[in-house]
Design a protein around this motif. Structure first.
Motif, PDB file in Angstrom:
ATOM      1  N   SER A   9      40.549  35.829  15.384  1.00 33.52           N
ATOM      2  CA  SER A   9      40.322  34.940  16.524  1.00 33.52           C
ATOM      3  C   SER A   9      38.896  34.381  16.515  1.00 33.52           C
ATOM      4  CB  SER A   9      40.617  35.662  17.838  1.00 33.52           C
ATOM      5  OG  SER A   9      39.836  36.826  17.969  1.00 33.52           O
ATOM      6  N   TRP A  12      38.928  31.470  14.068  1.00 31.93           N
ATOM      7  CA  TRP A  12      39.542  30.257  14.610  1.00 31.93           C
ATOM      8  C   TRP A  12      38.701  29.637  15.726  1.00 31.93           C
ATOM      9  CZ3 TRP A  12      42.404  27.606  11.754  1.00 31.93           C
ATOM     10  CH2 TRP A  12      43.228  28.209  10.813  1.00 31.93           C
ATOM     11  N   ARG A  13      38.011  30.471  16.481  1.00 32.43           N
ATOM     12  CA  ARG A  13      37.130  29.939  17.530  1.00 32.43           C
ATOM     13  C   ARG A  13      36.028  29.086  16.906  1.00 32.43           C
ATOM     14  NH1 ARG A  13      33.762  34.016  21.086  1.00 32.43           N
ATOM     15  NH2 ARG A  13      32.229  33.561  19.530  1.00 32.43           N
ATOM     16  N   GLY A  42      41.228  30.417  20.194  1.00 39.69           N
ATOM     17  CA  GLY A  42      40.489  31.514  19.571  1.00 39.69           C
ATOM     18  C   GLY A  42      39.788  32.382  20.598  1.00 39.69           C
TER      19      GLY A  42
END
Length: 103
Positions: A9, A12-13, A42
């Motif tokens: 995550s 993706w952030r 994210g």
């Protein structure tokens, strides 16, 4: 595994942040929108993963780490002639194995 979910995550952030920044730089609204969306997803996924970790969800990664470090500590305790260190290491190994069984 909450630890792996935290890494994913976070990736993706930051990917979303970069995409939004590139969209802003070249003036593409679609990239900005998609980047902000990915960043928000994210962030939400990271918060969920941190909550799972805080609740004590089993982590394969953490279990493996405890087993490996326990074996290393056991070896050091053996070489040093420290039976207490060996006992603590055996407890850590068992804790890691228990977490692995739960994950």
């Amino acid at each position: 595994d909450p630890n792996i979910a935290k890494w994913e995550s976070t990736f993706w952030r930051y990917t979303g942040k970069i995409q939004a920044a590139l969209g802003n730089l070249v003036g593409l609204e679609s990239w900005q929108t998609k980047g902000r969306s990915t960043e928000a997803w994210g962030e939400t996924a990271l918060e969920e993963a941190e909550a799972r970790a805080a609740q004590g969800d089993p982590s394969w990664l953490n279990g493996e780490y405890n087993v490996i470090m326990g074996k290393l500590s056991h070896a050091v305790g053996y070489v040093a002639g420290d039976p207490e260190m060996q006992e603590r290491a055996e407890l850590r190994i068992e804790k890691g194995r228990h977490e692995l069984r739960r994950s």
